[in-house]
Design a protein around this motif. Structure first.
Motif, PDB file in Angstrom:
ATOM      1  N   UNK A  30       0.821  -1.210   0.000  1.00  0.00           N
ATOM      2  CA  UNK A  30       0.000   0.000   0.000  1.00  0.00           C
ATOM      3  C   UNK A  30       0.855   1.260   0.000  1.00  0.00           C
ATOM      4  N   UNK A  31       2.038   1.195   0.615  1.00  0.00           N
ATOM      5  CA  UNK A  31       2.902   2.377   0.737  1.00  0.00           C
ATOM      6  C   UNK A  31       3.877   2.548  -0.422  1.00  0.00           C
ATOM      7  N   UNK A  32       4.178   1.487  -1.141  1.00  0.00           N
ATOM      8  CA  UNK A  32       5.212   1.520  -2.172  1.00  0.00           C
ATOM      9  C   UNK A  32       4.623   1.175  -3.535  1.00  0.00           C
ATOM     10  N   UNK A  33       4.324   2.181  -4.313  1.00  0.00           N
ATOM     11  CA  UNK A  33       3.695   1.986  -5.616  1.00  0.00           C
ATOM     12  C   UNK A  33       4.584   1.147  -6.531  1.00  0.00           C
ATOM     13  N   UNK A  34       5.903   1.387  -6.536  1.00  0.00           N
ATOM     14  CA  UNK A  34       6.810   0.640  -7.410  1.00  0.00           C
ATOM     15  C   UNK A  34       6.808  -0.846  -7.045  1.00  0.00           C
ATOM     16  N   UNK A  35       6.786  -1.144  -5.751  1.00  0.00           N
ATOM     17  CA  UNK A  35       6.755  -2.541  -5.324  1.00  0.00           C
ATOM     18  C   UNK A  35       5.439  -3.182  -5.725  1.00  0.00           C
ATOM     19  N   UNK A  36       4.364  -2.451  -5.575  1.00  0.00           N
ATOM     20  CA  UNK A  36       3.067  -2.968  -5.976  1.00  0.00           C
ATOM     21  C   UNK A  36       3.065  -3.284  -7.469  1.00  0.00           C
ATOM     22  N   UNK A  37       3.733  -2.458  -8.261  1.00  0.00           N
ATOM     23  CA  UNK A  37       3.810  -2.699  -9.703  1.00  0.00           C
ATOM     24  C   UNK A  37       4.544  -4.015 -10.002  1.00  0.00           C
ATOM     25  N   UNK A  38       5.490  -4.395  -9.154  1.00  0.00           N
ATOM     26  CA  UNK A  38       6.213  -5.647  -9.369  1.00  0.00           C
ATOM     27  C   UNK A  38       5.315  -6.870  -9.226  1.00  0.00           C
ATOM     28  N   UNK A  39       4.281  -6.758  -8.396  1.00  0.00           N
ATOM     29  CA  UNK A  39       3.386  -7.902  -8.203  1.00  0.00           C
ATOM     30  C   UNK A  39       2.097  -7.761  -8.998  1.00  0.00           C
ATOM     31  N   UNK A  40       2.008  -6.687  -9.771  1.00  0.00           N
ATOM     32  CA  UNK A  40       0.805  -6.455 -10.575  1.00  0.00           C
ATOM     33  C   UNK A  40       0.810  -7.369 -11.796  1.00  0.00           C
ATOM     34  N   UNK A  41      -0.355  -7.776 -12.181  1.00  0.00           N
ATOM     35  CA  UNK A  41      -0.528  -8.558 -13.402  1.00  0.00           C
ATOM     36  C   UNK A  41      -1.494  -7.801 -14.292  1.00  0.00           C
ATOM     37  N   UNK A  42      -0.972  -7.306 -15.388  1.00  0.00           N
ATOM     38  CA  UNK A  42      -1.807  -6.495 -16.270  1.00  0.00           C
ATOM     39  C   UNK A  42      -2.173  -5.201 -15.569  1.00  0.00           C
ATOM     40  N   UNK A  43      -3.427  -4.855 -15.611  1.00  0.00           N
ATOM     41  CA  UNK A  43      -3.904  -3.628 -14.976  1.00  0.00           C
ATOM     42  C   UNK A  43      -4.368  -3.861 -13.542  1.00  0.00           C
ATOM     43  N   UNK A  44      -4.300  -5.106 -13.091  1.00  0.00           N
ATOM     44  CA  UNK A  44      -4.798  -5.421 -11.758  1.00  0.00           C
ATOM     45  C   UNK A  44      -3.666  -5.921 -10.875  1.00  0.00           C
ATOM     46  N   UNK A  45      -3.713  -5.554  -9.621  1.00  0.00           N
ATOM     47  CA  UNK A  45      -2.751  -6.048  -8.648  1.00  0.00           C
ATOM     48  C   UNK A  45      -3.275  -7.371  -8.108  1.00  0.00           C
ATOM     49  N   UNK A  46      -2.461  -8.416  -8.203  1.00  0.00           N
ATOM     50  CA  UNK A  46      -2.879  -9.744  -7.781  1.00  0.00           C
ATOM     51  C   UNK A  46      -2.407 -10.030  -6.358  1.00  0.00           C
ATOM     52  N   UNK A  47      -2.832  -9.204  -5.410  1.00  0.00           N
ATOM     53  CA  UNK A  47      -2.432  -9.399  -4.019  1.00  0.00           C
ATOM     54  C   UNK A  47      -2.971 -10.723  -3.480  1.00  0.00           C
ATOM     55  N   UNK A  48      -4.221 -11.087  -3.750  1.00  0.00           N
ATOM     56  CA  UNK A  48      -4.671 -12.401  -3.270  1.00  0.00           C
ATOM     57  C   UNK A  48      -3.824 -13.541  -3.846  1.00  0.00           C
TER      58      UNK A  48
END
Length: 69
Positions: A30-48
């Motif tokens: 939630x705090x690190x957009x770049x890190x979130x982008x690393x786990x994103x798949x396409x336009x959606x973040x696949x946190x689950x």
């Protein structure tokens, strides 16, 4: 969140470690957009999906160590 701390309680130490890891991963994502982008798949973040992979790997490590229930 309060967790039981007595032996044989609902959350044993390996489980506590996993809960802590998932909590920290969620906070960092939630705090690190770049890190979130690393786990994103396409336009959606696949946190689950990430949590599912982390949980599966943790379960495999615990089973390999003979710590599965």
């Amino acid at each position: 969140m309060s967790t039981p701390s007595t032996p044989g309680s609902a959350l044993e130490e390996p489980d506590r470690a996993l809960v802590l890891a998932l909590s920290q991963a969620s906070r960092v994502a939630a705090e690190r957009v770049a890190l979130t982008a690393l786990i994103a798949r396409g336009d959606r973040v696949d946190v689950p999906g990430l949590f599912g992979r982390l949980t599966a790997a943790h379960t495999a490590r615990m089973a390999a160590a003979g710590l599965n229930n």
